[in-house]
Motif scaffolding. Structure first.
Motif, PDB file in Angstrom:
ATOM      1  N   LEU A   1       9.391   5.877   2.572  1.00 16.95           N
ATOM      2  CA  LEU A   1       8.417   6.084   1.498  1.00 16.95           C
ATOM      3  C   LEU A   1       7.066   6.529   2.052  1.00 16.95           C
ATOM      4  N   GLN A   2       6.668   5.953   3.185  1.00 18.01           N
ATOM      5  CA  GLN A   2       5.391   6.314   3.804  1.00 18.01           C
ATOM      6  C   GLN A   2       5.393   7.788   4.225  1.00 18.01           C
TER       7      GLN A   2
ATOM      8  N   PHE B   1       0.829  -1.205   0.000  1.00 16.91           N
ATOM      9  CA  PHE B   1       0.000   0.000   0.000  1.00 16.91           C
ATOM     10  C   PHE B   1       0.866   1.258   0.000  1.00 16.91           C
ATOM     11  N   THR B   2       1.996   1.161   0.689  1.00 14.99           N
ATOM     12  CA  THR B   2       2.943   2.282   0.673  1.00 14.99           C
ATOM     13  C   THR B   2       3.519   2.467  -0.718  1.00 14.99           C
TER      14      THR B   2
ATOM     15  N   ASP C   1      -5.485   5.214   3.274  1.00 19.62           N
ATOM     16  CA  ASP C   1      -6.586   5.266   2.312  1.00 19.62           C
ATOM     17  C   ASP C   1      -6.345   4.304   1.150  1.00 19.62           C
ATOM     18  N   MET C   2      -5.085   4.150   0.750  1.00 14.66           N
ATOM     19  CA  MET C   2      -4.769   3.225  -0.339  1.00 14.66           C
ATOM     20  C   MET C   2      -5.096   1.789   0.060  1.00 14.66           C
ATOM     21  N   ALA C   3      -4.814   1.443   1.302  1.00 10.10           N
ATOM     22  CA  ALA C   3      -5.159   0.099   1.774  1.00 10.10           C
ATOM     23  C   ALA C   3      -6.657  -0.132   1.648  1.00 10.10           C
ATOM     24  N   TYR C   4      -7.439   0.879   2.011  1.00 12.87           N
ATOM     25  CA  TYR C   4      -8.898   0.783   1.885  1.00 12.87           C
ATOM     26  C   TYR C   4      -9.303   0.673   0.418  1.00 12.87           C
ATOM     27  N   ARG C   5      -8.742   1.534  -0.410  1.00 16.04           N
ATOM     28  CA  ARG C   5      -9.142   1.574  -1.818  1.00 16.04           C
ATOM     29  C   ARG C   5      -8.845   0.264  -2.534  1.00 16.04           C
TER      30      ARG C   5
ATOM     31  N   ASN D   1      -1.753   9.259   5.797  1.00 11.78           N
ATOM     32  CA  ASN D   1      -3.184   9.211   5.493  1.00 11.78           C
ATOM     33  C   ASN D   1      -3.453   8.644   4.108  1.00 11.78           C
ATOM     34  N   ASN D   2      -2.596   8.999   3.152  1.00 12.22           N
ATOM     35  CA  ASN D   2      -2.759   8.486   1.785  1.00 12.22           C
ATOM     36  C   ASN D   2      -2.505   6.979   1.726  1.00 12.22           C
TER      37      ASN D   2
END
Length: 720
Positions: free
Chosen positions: A489-490, A425-426, A500-504, A496-497
């Motif tokens: 990288l995170q 996700f990162t 959110d990417m993990a969710y998306r 927060n992004n």
């Protein structure tokens, strides 16, 4: 000489008492008959408070419903090939038409329950008078009290309207004048709307026969493994006798009582002329039928019910459990399924399910204390992500000592994390935001203290678990999994992004449906916030290391989203649902959405392509399985080795495996044959490439045997 009461005087006293009781019953029955007549003739009996225009409307409505009653039926769950895998029901019922019921069965039920059935018009006034006369003679009042039409009304109200609950049964059978009036009025209306044969057929389809069987169709199969049109006289007589007291007269509970009752029915059939008009011949036939064995099949042919008992329950049960939960969220709750007679065609692939089960159990035996090994398989796609398999080393069931679990291990959010899989996700967020490309070098220091994330009053410090070069391409970093590079990288992509990417990409329930302990969020928010929101509020740099609760199925769907060019779809277990009439049922399923741009997803897929090659954390497992297909993959291990995972996909199948401590007191898992628990902390614990990855490859190797070679999509130069 003293005077004493002799035996004859004592008997006389008893007779007098009986006659007195009988007189009371006689008066009561006469009064009831009179009031029933009045109630039937005059809808409004306001002075007695017994009926009203409103009550009459209710009677009209009920009688109308009874003429076209939709009975509770069994719902059938099918696999992707149309084969039954589960049955779900409150009442096992197989509705049959009149011509599918033998005349023998009809004669038996009429003889024992309502011999004047074809003569009365819903209420048997002669029967009531006969009962009243008998009450006046010997205190009895058992004859003529209720016709089959009235019994149909009573059973309909108890088992169809009232769903068979204790309260509904008591209400439908309560001893009250008001109920009898209502029942009689409905019965007389039915006789005007339905033929006698229609009423008799409806009754035989509603009435309970014990052992969760309702109606003669289910009873004929359950007790005699036959159909109602083929019932013999002894069989029909036994079933007819059951409806009086299904629990007490059940042949499984008391064979002698069942035979005695059956023979009583046979005798009533003889008296009613069922065996012909020649008295001698009829008596010979009756005696022959009475001498027959009970004839019930040794193991009752009861339809398995629920996720545990139906089909290959220990293997298919996890999928079945997820299906029920999914349908509930999609607008088809379980209580409706249990009565609706739906046919539910699922996406479950029995071959994939069995291979996943075998692979999981071969790595971790099902009775291995405290260690679960779960796998989910999803088929990627642009319009649907079909769940093909949900399996575990555990069997589905209620016996924990036998290695069973009654919750859907592969589908529900576990309380353990997926470890370094979260680095995906990162990487995805960094690619999307232009922080890096899959071939660009990223910094990988041995130790890194973040100026962005805090550990109390100090900066958050992270170390690598192995020796890595100071710089690596993102592709190499995804394959070898250094911690420091992804924390950096995170920071650049923004926590927060990344959350959110993990969710998306697919961790939707894991991020927003549970808290940090993996517990479902309460409606009032009292045990919140959600896991995703908590990480954001805490500004937690450890998110990319994947310590939080995670669903195995959602991990599989993440990989499906990536190889579907960034198209997320809910992991669905449903192909279609039709109702009892064959009409499709529309479900409220979440629509698919483009989670990330196809170019980002395709770049990420290529960046994840090296983990299964030599030097990658899953390289040894892939080599041992003889795997040589292009694919995406990522292993994960949590800090204390209480859970490990592997996520991977090809264009044909996506899947994930998690191995985690599922006991009451979790411990680290150590490698072995089989793996074993080894204390609260252990630096020699197992890694994702050692148990989870082999499970994935052993299952997927079989599923890909007939699949053609398929390359990963090309990469837009912007993301190189």
């Amino acid at each position: 000489m003293g005077v004493s009461l002799g035996a004859s005087e004592g008997v006389a006293g008893s007779v007098f008492a009986a006659r007195a009781t009988g007189l009371v019953k006689l008066v009561g029955l006469c009064l009831m008959a009179g009031v029933l007549v009045a109630a039937l003739l005059f809808p409004v009996v306001g002075g007695l408070g017994l009926a009203s225009n409103r009550a009459a409307d209710t009677v009209d409505q009920t009688s109308g419903e009874l003429t076209k009653a939709e009975l509770p039926l069994v719902s059938t769950v099918l696999d992707m090939n149309g084969q039954p895998i589960a049955y779900l029901y409150d009442q096992y019922r197989v509705p049959v038409a009149s011509e599918q019921i033998s005349d023998t069965m009809k004669a038996a039920i009429i003889a024992i329950e309502d011999k004047r059935f074809f003569e009365h018009k819903g209420v048997d006034w002669q029967g009531i008078a006969r009962a009243a006369a008998k009450a006046g003679v010997d205190g009895g009042a058992s004859q003529g009290a209720s016709t089959l039409t009235q019994q149909y009304v009573k059973n309909y109200l108890a088992f169809v309207v009232g769903k068979g609950t204790e309260d509904a049964y008591e209400k439908a059978t309560e001893v009250s004048l008001g109920r009898k009036i209502s029942e009689a009025r409905i019965a007389t209306q039915l006789e005007q709307k339905m033929t006698k044969d229609e009423i008799l057929t409806a009754y035989l389809n509603v009435v309970p026969f014990g052992n969760q069987t309702y109606g003669v169709g289910a009873a004929a199969r359950a007790y005699f493994d036959t159909t109602p049109d083929k019932l013999t006289v002894p069989q029909a007589a036994m079933l007819a006798g059951l409806v009086n007291e299904p629990s007490r007269l059940n042949p499984g509970a008391d064979v002698d009582a069942a035979i005695k009752r059956r023979n009583t029915v046979i005798e009533k059939m003889r008296e009613n002329g069922a065996f012909g008009s020649d008295a001698k011949v009829a008596e010979e036939k009756a005696n022959e039928y009475k001498a027959a064995d009970i004839g019930v099949v040794p193991d009752l042919k009861l339809l398995p019910n629920g996720c545990v008992g139906a089909g290959d329950g220990p293997i298919y049960g996890f999928f079945c459990r997820y299906l029920i939960d999914y349908l509930d969220r999609a607008g088809l709750p379980l209580d409706e399924i249990l009565r609706g007679g739906y046919t539910i065609t699922t996406t479950m692939d029995p071959v994939a399910t069995r291979e996943a089960k075998n692979a999981a159990q071969n790595q971790v035996p099902k009775n291995q204390p405290g260690i679960a090994n779960a796998m989910a398989v999803v088929e990627p796609g642009q319009d649907k992500h079909r769940v093909r398999a949900l399996a575990a080393n555990r069997d589905f069931g209620n016996n924990a000592e036998a290695g069973q679990s009654a919750y859907s291990i592969p589908a529900e959010v576990t309380r353990f994390g997926a470890g370094s899989i979260y680095k995906v996700f990162t990487a995805a967020s960094a690619l999307e935001r232009g922080v890096t490309g899959i071939d660009r070098q990223i910094d990988v220091p041995k130790t890194y203290t973040s100026p962005v994330y805090k550990d109390g009053n100090r900066g958050y410090t992270v170390k690598n678990a192995g020796d890595y070069p100071e710089k690596m391409t993102l592709t190499s970093a995804l394959a070898q999994s250094p911690n420091t590079g992804f924390v950096i990288l995170q920071e650049k992509a923004g926590l927060n992004n990344v959350v959110d990417m993990a969710y998306r990409l697919g961790l939707r329930e894991s991020m927003q449906g549970v808290n940090t302990e993996g517990l479902p969020l309460k409606a009032d928010g009292s045990n919140g916030p959600s896991q995703g929101d908590q990480y954001k509020q805490d500004n937690s740099g450890s998110f990319t290391l994947g310590a939080g609760p995670t669903s195995v199925l959602e991990l599989a769907n993440v990989s499906a989203t990536i190889v579907s060019s960034g198209k997320w779809c809910p992991p669905t277990p449903v192909e279609k649902v039709v109702d009892r009439n064959g009409q499709p049922v529309q479900l409220k399923e979440t629509p698919c959405d483009q989670a990330v741009a196809p170019e980002v997803a395709n770049a990420l897929a290529n960046g994840m392509s090296a983990d299964t090659k030599p030097g990658g954390t899953a390289g040894a497992a892939a080599g041992a399985a003889g795997w040589n297909r292009p694919m995406i993959g990522k292993t994960g291990t949590t800090e204390h080795h209480m859970s490990v995972a592997f996520m991977g996909a090809t264009p044909f199948y996506a899947g994930a495996v998690m191995t985690f401590a599922d006991g009451a007191t979790p411990e680290a898992i150590c490698p072995g044959n089989p793996p074993y628990l080894c204390g609260r902390t252990n630096n020699n614990g197992v890694y994702g490439g050692q148990v989870a990855a082999p499970t994935w490859f052993n299952a997927m190797r079989v599923l890909h045997q007939d699949k053609p070679p398929a390359n990963l999509p090309g990469v837009d130069p912007r993301y190189r």
